[in-house]
Design a protein around this motif. Structure first.
Motif, PDB file in Angstrom:
ATOM      1  N   SER A  47       5.174 -21.226 -16.705  1.00 57.84           N
ATOM      2  CA  SER A  47       5.934 -20.916 -17.916  1.00 57.84           C
ATOM      3  C   SER A  47       5.047 -20.173 -18.897  1.00 57.84           C
ATOM      4  O   SER A  47       3.815 -20.300 -18.875  1.00 57.84           O
ATOM      5  CB  SER A  47       6.471 -22.204 -18.554  1.00 57.84           C
ATOM      6  N   TYR A  48       5.678 -19.399 -19.789  1.00 58.67           N
ATOM      7  CA  TYR A  48       4.939 -18.588 -20.748  1.00 58.67           C
ATOM      8  C   TYR A  48       5.641 -18.598 -22.101  1.00 58.67           C
ATOM      9  O   TYR A  48       6.865 -18.648 -22.179  1.00 58.67           O
ATOM     10  CB  TYR A  48       4.811 -17.134 -20.261  1.00 58.67           C
ATOM     11  N   ASN A  49       4.826 -18.536 -23.145  1.00 60.45           N
ATOM     12  CA  ASN A  49       5.328 -18.428 -24.510  1.00 60.45           C
ATOM     13  C   ASN A  49       4.635 -17.239 -25.150  1.00 60.45           C
ATOM     14  O   ASN A  49       3.427 -17.249 -25.358  1.00 60.45           O
ATOM     15  CB  ASN A  49       5.032 -19.714 -25.286  1.00 60.45           C
ATOM     16  N   ASP A  58      10.266 -15.492 -30.656  1.00 56.90           N
ATOM     17  CA  ASP A  58       9.389 -15.679 -29.499  1.00 56.90           C
ATOM     18  C   ASP A  58      10.231 -15.738 -28.232  1.00 56.90           C
ATOM     19  O   ASP A  58      11.401 -16.127 -28.250  1.00 56.90           O
ATOM     20  CB  ASP A  58       8.584 -16.961 -29.640  1.00 56.90           C
ATOM     21  N   ASN A  60      10.325 -17.536 -24.611  1.00 57.70           N
ATOM     22  CA  ASN A  60       9.814 -18.603 -23.752  1.00 57.70           C
ATOM     23  C   ASN A  60      10.378 -18.416 -22.348  1.00 57.70           C
ATOM     24  O   ASN A  60      11.572 -18.595 -22.118  1.00 57.70           O
ATOM     25  CB  ASN A  60      10.212 -19.974 -24.295  1.00 57.70           C
ATOM     26  N   ASP A  62      10.431 -19.375 -18.273  1.00 59.49           N
ATOM     27  CA  ASP A  62      10.174 -20.494 -17.383  1.00 59.49           C
ATOM     28  C   ASP A  62      10.714 -20.173 -16.006  1.00 59.49           C
ATOM     29  O   ASP A  62      11.718 -19.465 -15.862  1.00 59.49           O
ATOM     30  CB  ASP A  62      10.839 -21.773 -17.916  1.00 59.49           C
ATOM     31  N   GLU A 130      14.000 -19.797 -21.641  1.00 59.97           N
ATOM     32  CA  GLU A 130      14.255 -21.190 -22.017  1.00 59.97           C
ATOM     33  C   GLU A 130      14.893 -21.301 -23.400  1.00 59.97           C
ATOM     34  O   GLU A 130      15.740 -22.164 -23.641  1.00 59.97           O
ATOM     35  CB  GLU A 130      12.951 -21.980 -21.979  1.00 59.97           C
ATOM     36  N   ASN A 131      14.506 -20.436 -24.329  1.00 62.80           N
ATOM     37  CA  ASN A 131      15.081 -20.472 -25.678  1.00 62.80           C
ATOM     38  C   ASN A 131      16.229 -19.461 -25.815  1.00 62.80           C
ATOM     39  O   ASN A 131      16.262 -18.642 -26.729  1.00 62.80           O
ATOM     40  CB  ASN A 131      14.010 -20.222 -26.739  1.00 62.80           C
ATOM     41  N   ASN A 308      -0.166 -21.076 -23.199  1.00 62.00           N
ATOM     42  CA  ASN A 308       0.414 -21.559 -21.951  1.00 62.00           C
ATOM     43  C   ASN A 308      -0.212 -22.913 -21.615  1.00 62.00           C
ATOM     44  O   ASN A 308      -1.258 -22.975 -20.977  1.00 62.00           O
ATOM     45  CB  ASN A 308       0.167 -20.547 -20.830  1.00 62.00           C
TER      46      ASN A 308
END
Length: 345
Positions: A47-49, A58, A60, A62, A130-131, A308
């Motif tokens: 996963s990455y932000n 942002d 997000n 996954d 994810e967001n 991360n």
């Protein structure tokens, strides 16, 4: 965080060179005549932000797999593991809302007495945002599908070179099981890592179309510390902590609302990996469980920051078989060569 990692690495290097270099023959039991087969169940995901592009929220990202399976083969100094994410494992379903993800990981390695050389190829395809609620106002969790990026491809090639300072500590006991720790011991393990990562995605289902292509080259140096407490004859507990620091050279192409820009950014990379393992090792049977917590941070120009963090567990089971005669004979011949004697195989 950066100052703490720097201090730990400096002190680690200082104490590492002061450790004794003479191996106690009773501290480690070698299984050179065995062929080890092992299976790992790993809950580590990808996963990455990342900071939002163009002042937006942002992002997000996954992947839709909650666990993966690794099959490993170990013989003498040679090892190979293959990882994948079959659909029957927990957390690898719910494709209607989160889409499909595929994962493959191949890791060949050479494990000498003091040096470890590990190669890695990893590829993950298929992510979701994810967001999603930050991009689609009327979106409802567990009802509406997430924004899917089925063609996102994350490919990594890497090499890791590590050195074991204390000859009475067995790194192989913890990770490869070609040896067994008989007396409690620990060691500093300095590590050099290089990896090349290619990451692309295309977000077309949100108000602002975003296309991204990135090539990342990472260089890092670290100093880990591992310790194995031997309990009785067959059980052990092993904590570890591995801070490291380095740089990432990133080249990216971003298309936002039809406008394309190219960026070349150098990130300062800090990593803190930690874990705790409880294991059992007899003459034949091997099994154990490990818990890990990793923190990855990439800080670049103009406040650009990528974070991360990962918390995951590992369950493994293995068995030591008698090596086939032709393998044992071939290795015995190799062990008599000058190179093998120099490496103390």
């Amino acid at each position: 965080m950066i100052k703490i990692i720097t201090i730990i690495i400096s002190f680690g290097c200082f104490f590492a060179f002061g450790q004794k270099r003479v191996r106690d023959s009773t501290a480690i039991e070698s299984f050179k005549d065995k062929f080890i087969v092992k299976i790992n169940l790993d809950s580590k995901t990808d996963s990455y932000n990342a900071d939002g592009f163009g002042g937006g929220p942002d992002i997000n990202l996954d992947s839709n797999y909650g666990s993966s399976l690794f099959l490993s083969l170990e013989f003498q100094i040679i090892g190979l593991s293959l990882g994948f994410s079959p659909s029957f494992l927990p957390g690898n379903s719910d494709e209607e809302l989160r889409g499909e993800s595929s994962f493959i990981d191949i890791e060949p390695r050479l494990a000498f007495q003091k040096w470890l050389i590990e190669l890695r190829y990893s590829r993950i395809t298929g992510y979701y945002v994810e967001n999603t609620e930050d991009f689609i106002p009327d979106w409802e969790e567990n009802v509406d599908p997430y924004i899917l990026i089925p063609d996102l491809s994350n490919t990594t090639y890497g090499i890791t070179i590590s050195h074991i300072f204390n000859p009475n500590f067995s790194y192989k006991n913890l990770f490869y099981q070609t040896e067994r720790q008989r007396k409690s011991a620990g060691s500093f393990v300095p590590t050099f890592q290089y990896s090349y990562n290619k990451f692309t995605f295309d977000l077309e289902d949100i108000p602002d179309d975003i296309k991204f292509k990135g090539d990342n080259s990472d260089l890092s140096l670290g100093i880990g510390y591992y310790y194995t407490w031997v309990i009785g004859d067959k059980w052990f507990v092993a904590p570890n902590v591995s801070p490291s620091a380095g740089v990432r050279f990133s080249k990216s192409t971003i298309t936002l609302d039809g406008t394309t820009t190219e960026e070349n950014i150098t990130f300062f990379k800090t990593v803190l990996e930690s874990g705790l393992q409880l294991g059992y090792a007899s003459e034949r049977v091997i099994f154990g469980i490990a818990f890990n917590y990793d923190i990855y941070g990439y800080e670049g120009e103009e406040g650009r920051f990528i974070n991360n963090d990962k918390t995951y567990g590992l369950l493994y089971f293995g068995y030591r078989f008698n090596s086939p005669r032709f393998l044992a004979k071939s290795y015995d011949k190799f062990a008599k060569t000058k190179f093998a004697k120099k490496m103390k195989l």
